[in-house]
Scaffold this active site. Structure first.
Site, PDB file in Angstrom:
ATOM      1  N   ARG A   6       0.801  -1.227   0.000  1.00 49.11           N
ATOM      2  CA  ARG A   6       0.000   0.000   0.000  1.00 49.11           C
ATOM      3  C   ARG A   6       0.834   1.278   0.000  1.00 49.11           C
ATOM      4  O   ARG A   6       0.594   2.182  -0.793  1.00 49.11           O
ATOM      5  CB  ARG A   6      -0.924   0.064   1.226  1.00 49.11           C
ATOM      6  CG  ARG A   6      -2.249  -0.598   1.050  1.00 49.11           C
ATOM      7  CD  ARG A   6      -2.679  -1.188   2.349  1.00 49.11           C
ATOM      8  NE  ARG A   6      -1.737  -2.217   2.711  1.00 49.11           N
ATOM      9  CZ  ARG A   6      -1.816  -3.469   2.293  1.00 49.11           C
ATOM     10  NH1 ARG A   6      -2.802  -3.831   1.536  1.00 49.11           N
ATOM     11  NH2 ARG A   6      -0.902  -4.362   2.614  1.00 49.11           N
ATOM     12  N   THR A   7       1.796   1.356   0.913  1.00 50.58           N
ATOM     13  CA  THR A   7       2.504   2.630   1.050  1.00 50.58           C
ATOM     14  C   THR A   7       3.288   2.923  -0.233  1.00 50.58           C
ATOM     15  O   THR A   7       3.224   4.021  -0.784  1.00 50.58           O
ATOM     16  CB  THR A   7       3.436   2.593   2.279  1.00 50.58           C
ATOM     17  OG1 THR A   7       2.667   2.160   3.397  1.00 50.58           O
ATOM     18  CG2 THR A   7       4.019   3.958   2.570  1.00 50.58           C
TER      19      THR A   7
HETATM   20  C1  NCD Z   1       1.836  -1.001   8.111  1.00 43.55           C
HETATM   21  C2  NCD Z   1       3.354  -0.842   8.200  1.00 43.55           C
HETATM   22  O1  NCD Z   1       4.085  -1.084   7.238  1.00 43.55           O
HETATM   23  O2  NCD Z   1       3.775  -0.447   9.288  1.00 43.55           O
HETATM   24  N1  NCD Z   1       1.388  -1.153   6.791  1.00 43.55           N
HETATM   25  C3  NCD Z   1       1.218  -0.052   6.012  1.00 43.55           C
HETATM   26  O3  NCD Z   1       2.090   0.759   5.838  1.00 43.55           O
HETATM   27  N2  NCD Z   1       0.013   0.124   5.470  1.00 43.55           N
HETATM   28  C4  NCD Z   1       1.330  -2.042   9.042  1.00 43.55           C
HETATM   29  C5  NCD Z   1       1.932  -3.413   9.041  1.00 43.55           C
HETATM   30  O4  NCD Z   1       2.847  -3.738   8.305  1.00 43.55           O
HETATM   31  O5  NCD Z   1       1.421  -4.216   9.835  1.00 43.55           O
END
Ligand code: NCD
Length: 361
Positions: A54-55
Site C-alpha cells: 500500500r505505502t
Molecule cells: C503497516 C506498516 O508497514 O507499518 N502497513 C502499512 O504501511 N500500510 C502495518 C503493518 O505492516 O502491519
C-alpha cells in the site's frame, strides 16, 4: 510561515498544516481532474528497503496522478547499499535526481538521518518499529471522512502495540484533537514502548490498558486493529505464542456500536476474520484509498519546494550523553551521524527515541 521540508516524525505535523492538507485532500476527492498536471516535470524518488504494498504503490500512484514521474526500488539488493554505500551518500545522490524522497527502512531513525543530507523534502514511509507518519495522515483522513470530525471519540488500538509503528504515530497525532480516550488492547508482552506511554501521560491523554478486546468493544467509536509484527520479534517462539492472540469475528461485532469504524493499516494476517469484510463498519479497504488521496495532498506541498543545500549538522550539545544501544537504530550502522536531541526526553536517542546507556570507559 516557513514551509516544512520533511515529514519524518509526527512532530513535524502541525494542526495548521494538517487542516490545510486535509482541505486540499477533500478538494482532490471532489475535483481530481484539476490536479492531474499539478506536479508535471517533478520526480518522486521511492526508496523502499523493506516490503510494502500500500505505502509504496499509493505514493507512486499519488505522484503519477499529479503528473509527476517516479523512480526507485522496492528491494535494496540492486542498489549501492549492497556495495557498502552509506545512507548519507545514497540520499545525496537520490536527492540530486529528484524533487522529493520517500524512504522506508527497517532501521529506526533512518528518515531523520536522511533529512540531514537531502536537498529535497524527505518523507518517512515507516522506520522499523518506530513511526509511520503518512499512515497517520491516512488514518486521520479516514476518521474525518467517516465521522465528520476527528475529536470526541473513544478509540481502541488492538494487537501489537509494541512493534506497530502506525499506532505509535497515531496516538502522537491525536494530541492535536480534543477529547479522545484510548483503550490500549494488547497482551503484556506487546504493550506500547515506555516512551510512547510516557508521552501520553505527559500530554494528559486519557487511556485504559486491557488485554481483553471483548470487554471494551461496546465502548468504541473506532476499533483500530493491527497485525502481530512477525519480522520485529527476536524470539520466534514468542511470536508463535502470541500471533493469534486477537481475531476479530463478525460474531464479536454484535456487541459493538452500529456506527463504529473498524480500521486496519493492512496487511491483515488473521486478526480480522474475512467474514467482517462485508460488515458496513469495516472501512480498512477504503482507508487504503484515502492513503493515496492524502499523499497526493502531501506531495503537492513538497514537490514544488526549492532545492536547498543541506547545512552541516554537528552533535547537539543538549543530546543525551549515553550511547544508543537499540540494535534496530540507524546509529548502529551509520556511526558518523551527529547526536540529536530526542523529543521524548533528554536521556533518549534523537533518532529512535529509545533510552541511551552510559558506557563505562
Ligand atoms: C503497516 C506498516 O508497514 O507499518 N502497513 C502499512 O504501511 N500500510 C502495518 C503493518 O505492516 O502491519
Amino acid at each position: 510561515m516557513v514551509p516544512v521540508r520533511k515529514l519524518v516524525n509526527v512532530a513535524d505535523l502541525s494542526r495548521d498544516w494538517w487542516d490545510a492538507m486535509y482541505s486540499r485532500c477533500c478538494d482532490i476527492i471532489a475535483r481530481p481532474e484539476i490536479y492531474s498536471n499539478s506536479c508535471s516535470g517533478k520526480i518522486l524518488a521511492s526508496m523502499f528497503y523493506e516490503p510494502s504494498t500500500r505505502t509504496n504503490f499509493s505514493f507512486q500512484a499519488a505522484a503519477q496522478r499529479l503528473g509527476a514521474g517516479v523512480f526507485g526500488f522496492s528491494d535494496p539488493v540492486g542498489t549501492s547499499a549492497s556495495k557498502g554505500e552509506t545512507l548519507a551518500d545514497t540520499i545525496r545522490m537520490t536527492a540530486a535526481y529528484s524533487s522529493t524522497i520517500v524512504i522506508r527502512s527497517p532501521q529506526e531513525g533512518s528518515a531523520t538521518a536522511s533529512a540531514i543530507f537531502s536537498e529535497v523534502p524527505v518523507i518517512n514511509a515507516g522506520d522499523g518499529g518506530h513511526s509511520h507518519p503518512t499512515q497517520t495522515l491516512t488514518d486521520l483522513t479516514t476518521i474525518a471522512q467517516k465521522r465528520g470530525e476527528i475529536g470526541n471519540i473513544r478509540i481502541g488500538l488492538c494487537g501489537d502495540l509494541k512493534h506497530g509503528r502506525t499506532v505509535h504515530s497515531l496516538v502522537e497525532a491525536m494530541e492535536m484533537f480534543p477529547i479522545i480516550s484510548f483503550y490500549l488492547i494488547s497482551p503484556q508482552e506487546l504493550k506500547f514502548p515506555d516512551y510512547v506511554l510516557e508521552r501520553m501521560k505527559n500530554q494528559g491523554q486519557t487511556y485504559e490498558e486491557t488485554e481483553i478486546l471483548a470487554d471494551v468493544i461496546p465502548e468504541l467509536d473506532v476499533l483500530y486493529m493491527t497485525r502481530i509484527q512477525r519480522e520485529r520479534f527476536r524470539d520466534a517462539g514468542e511470536y508463535r505464542r502470541l500471533k493469534d492472540v486477537y481475531v476479530l469475528t463478525k460474531k464479536m461485532l454484535e456487541n459493538a456500536k452500529k456506527d463504529m469504524q473498524i480500521m486496519h493499516p493492512l496487511p491483515r494476517v488473521d486478526e480480522i476474520s474475512t467474514d467482517v469484510d462485508t460488515d458496513p463498519r469495516a472501512v480498512y479497504f477504503e482507508q487504503a484509498r484515502y492513503g493515496m488521496l492524502i499523499r497526493m495532498a502531501l506531495l503537492l506541498d513538497f514537490m514544488h519546494l526549492p532545492r536547498i543545500a543541506p547545512v552541516a549538522v554537528y552533535d547537539d550539545p543538549n543530546a543525551a550523553d549515553g550511547e544508543c544501544t537499540n540494535p534496530a537504530c540507524i546509529t548502529q550502522s551509520d556511526t558518523y551521524l551527529p547526536k540529536l536531541v530526542s523529543r521524548s526526553g533528554s536521556d533518549r536517542c534523537g533518532y529512535c527515541d529509545k533510552k541511551t546507556t552510559m558506557m563505562l570507559l
